[in-house]
Design a protein around this motif. Sequence first.
Motif, PDB file in Angstrom:
ATOM      1  N   ALA A  81     -22.892 -38.418  -0.508  1.00 33.87           N
ATOM      2  CA  ALA A  81     -22.024 -37.773  -0.904  1.00 33.87           C
ATOM      3  C   ALA A  81     -22.280 -36.568  -1.088  1.00 33.87           C
ATOM      4  CB  ALA A  81     -20.772 -39.048  -1.165  1.00 33.87           C
ATOM      5  N   LEU A  82     -22.573 -36.166  -2.329  1.00 30.92           N
ATOM      6  CA  LEU A  82     -23.117 -35.093  -2.788  1.00 30.92           C
ATOM      7  C   LEU A  82     -23.677 -34.222  -1.972  1.00 30.92           C
ATOM      8  CD1 LEU A  82     -23.466 -35.872  -6.210  1.00 30.92           C
ATOM      9  CD2 LEU A  82     -21.141 -35.582  -5.150  1.00 30.92           C
ATOM     10  N   ILE A  83     -24.354 -34.729  -1.135  1.00 34.88           N
ATOM     11  CA  ILE A  83     -25.252 -33.908   0.556  1.00 34.88           C
ATOM     12  C   ILE A  83     -25.184 -33.099   0.988  1.00 34.88           C
ATOM     13  CG2 ILE A  83     -27.342 -33.359   1.336  1.00 34.88           C
ATOM     14  CD1 ILE A  83     -27.986 -33.788  -0.935  1.00 34.88           C
ATOM     15  N   GLY A  84     -23.555 -33.978   1.403  1.00 31.83           N
ATOM     16  CA  GLY A  84     -22.377 -34.106   2.414  1.00 31.83           C
ATOM     17  C   GLY A  84     -21.202 -32.515   1.862  1.00 31.83           C
ATOM     18  N   ILE A  85     -21.411 -33.042   0.644  1.00 32.27           N
ATOM     19  CA  ILE A  85     -20.353 -31.539   0.265  1.00 32.27           C
ATOM     20  C   ILE A  85     -20.885 -30.444  -0.245  1.00 32.27           C
ATOM     21  CG2 ILE A  85     -18.310 -31.358  -2.394  1.00 32.27           C
ATOM     22  CD1 ILE A  85     -17.918 -34.071  -2.612  1.00 32.27           C
ATOM     23  N   SER A  86     -22.388 -30.520   0.006  1.00 32.45           N
ATOM     24  CA  SER A  86     -23.395 -29.121  -0.292  1.00 32.45           C
ATOM     25  C   SER A  86     -23.525 -29.215   0.574  1.00 32.45           C
ATOM     26  CB  SER A  86     -24.493 -29.662  -1.264  1.00 32.45           C
ATOM     27  OG  SER A  86     -24.630 -29.262  -2.820  1.00 32.45           O
ATOM     28  N   LEU A 226     -11.373 -46.336  -0.842  1.00 31.41           N
ATOM     29  CA  LEU A 226     -10.186 -45.676  -0.023  1.00 31.41           C
ATOM     30  C   LEU A 226     -11.105 -44.459   0.431  1.00 31.41           C
ATOM     31  CD1 LEU A 226      -7.049 -46.865  -2.181  1.00 31.41           C
ATOM     32  CD2 LEU A 226      -7.947 -47.973   0.117  1.00 31.41           C
ATOM     33  N   LEU A 227     -11.669 -43.240  -0.525  1.00 30.80           N
ATOM     34  CA  LEU A 227     -12.234 -42.305   0.347  1.00 30.80           C
ATOM     35  C   LEU A 227     -13.039 -42.477   1.447  1.00 30.80           C
ATOM     36  CD1 LEU A 227     -12.389 -39.487  -1.327  1.00 30.80           C
ATOM     37  CD2 LEU A 227     -14.193 -39.918  -2.573  1.00 30.80           C
ATOM     38  N   PHE A 228     -13.765 -43.506   1.505  1.00 30.52           N
ATOM     39  CA  PHE A 228     -14.711 -43.440   2.374  1.00 30.52           C
ATOM     40  C   PHE A 228     -14.431 -43.682   3.122  1.00 30.52           C
ATOM     41  CE2 PHE A 228     -18.832 -43.831   0.706  1.00 30.52           C
ATOM     42  CZ  PHE A 228     -18.889 -42.387  -0.617  1.00 30.52           C
ATOM     43  N   SER A 229     -13.435 -44.374   3.491  1.00 22.75           N
ATOM     44  CA  SER A 229     -12.352 -44.979   4.631  1.00 22.75           C
ATOM     45  C   SER A 229     -11.369 -44.532   5.226  1.00 22.75           C
ATOM     46  CB  SER A 229     -11.631 -46.254   3.894  1.00 22.75           C
ATOM     47  OG  SER A 229     -11.072 -46.338   3.775  1.00 22.75           O
ATOM     48  N   LYS A 238      -9.529 -32.646   1.214  1.00 18.70           N
ATOM     49  CA  LYS A 238     -10.758 -33.194   2.033  1.00 18.70           C
ATOM     50  C   LYS A 238     -11.842 -32.994   0.821  1.00 18.70           C
ATOM     51  CE  LYS A 238     -12.730 -34.334   5.714  1.00 18.70           C
ATOM     52  NZ  LYS A 238     -12.339 -35.634   5.951  1.00 18.70           N
ATOM     53  N   ILE A 239     -12.074 -34.192   0.427  1.00 18.38           N
ATOM     54  CA  ILE A 239     -13.192 -33.766  -0.359  1.00 18.38           C
ATOM     55  C   ILE A 239     -14.186 -34.115  -0.463  1.00 18.38           C
ATOM     56  CG2 ILE A 239     -14.297 -35.632  -2.821  1.00 18.38           C
ATOM     57  CD1 ILE A 239     -11.569 -34.566  -2.854  1.00 18.38           C
ATOM     58  N   ILE A 240     -14.886 -34.656   0.413  1.00 22.01           N
ATOM     59  CA  ILE A 240     -15.959 -34.368   1.772  1.00 22.01           C
ATOM     60  C   ILE A 240     -16.319 -34.836   3.225  1.00 22.01           C
ATOM     61  CG2 ILE A 240     -17.985 -36.315   2.166  1.00 22.01           C
ATOM     62  CD1 ILE A 240     -16.742 -38.700   0.343  1.00 22.01           C
TER      63      ILE A 240
END
Length: 240
Positions: A81-86, A226-229, A238-240
């Motif tokens: 998920a950190l790759i997605g954020i980057s 929950l964050l993923f769902s 929007k975190i991710i």
Amino acid sequence: SLRRQRQMCIRDRTWEKKSASELGLNEEKVNLLIEKSFEDKATMGAVIIKDGYIVSEKYARGFNENSYGTSWSTAKSFYAALIGISLDKGEIKSLDEPVANYVDSYNSQSKQDITIREILNMTSGLEFPSHEHEMMFFEEDHLKYALEVEVENPPGEKFQYNNVNSMLLGDILFQVTGKKADVLFEERILQPLSIKDYKLWKDENGNVMTYCCVDLSARDYSKIGLLFSRNGTWNDEKII
């Protein structure tokens, strides 16, 4: 409202509880689900959440809501998920960029065409021996081990669940941000979710083990679930 529901589980950094009937659930079925969760003797804890409220939870003898459980390979999804954020922040231009753009040792002829997407999808073609790289877990330097693994298949052709792929994520993230993956995970996911009690495993050389091993409570794992769902949204951010 959905906004209200999203706020429920982190008000004052504590979960709120409601009964099954208050949320339109069948209490008997909720109890049955908890019972079934504990048919596996390895179960340490189970938490059922509806609309951001805890409906039911149970812990094995010797464990409680503050006890750690180890994620093992579920951590792959956290660090991915950190790759997605980057990507969203423009630190990475595209998932279809070669890994070699960020990892110097991938500029070799055999690895120069492997992309970040293929690392994430585990279709990199990296060698996958009979011991499935389980030996990496016992090395002092997991990153050095991962970087030395060669190629056996053309990238993109074959899926193999290979821990080496995920171990490379930390190096890519460090090259684009200057921060190690554990710091990024803390800053970009754990802190926004008000998760403060955790352990993030490293090898003996201080490399973050991005292919496994985050320790959290069952309640805090539920926050990430929950964050993923909710498609990466938390408390209207929007975190991710």
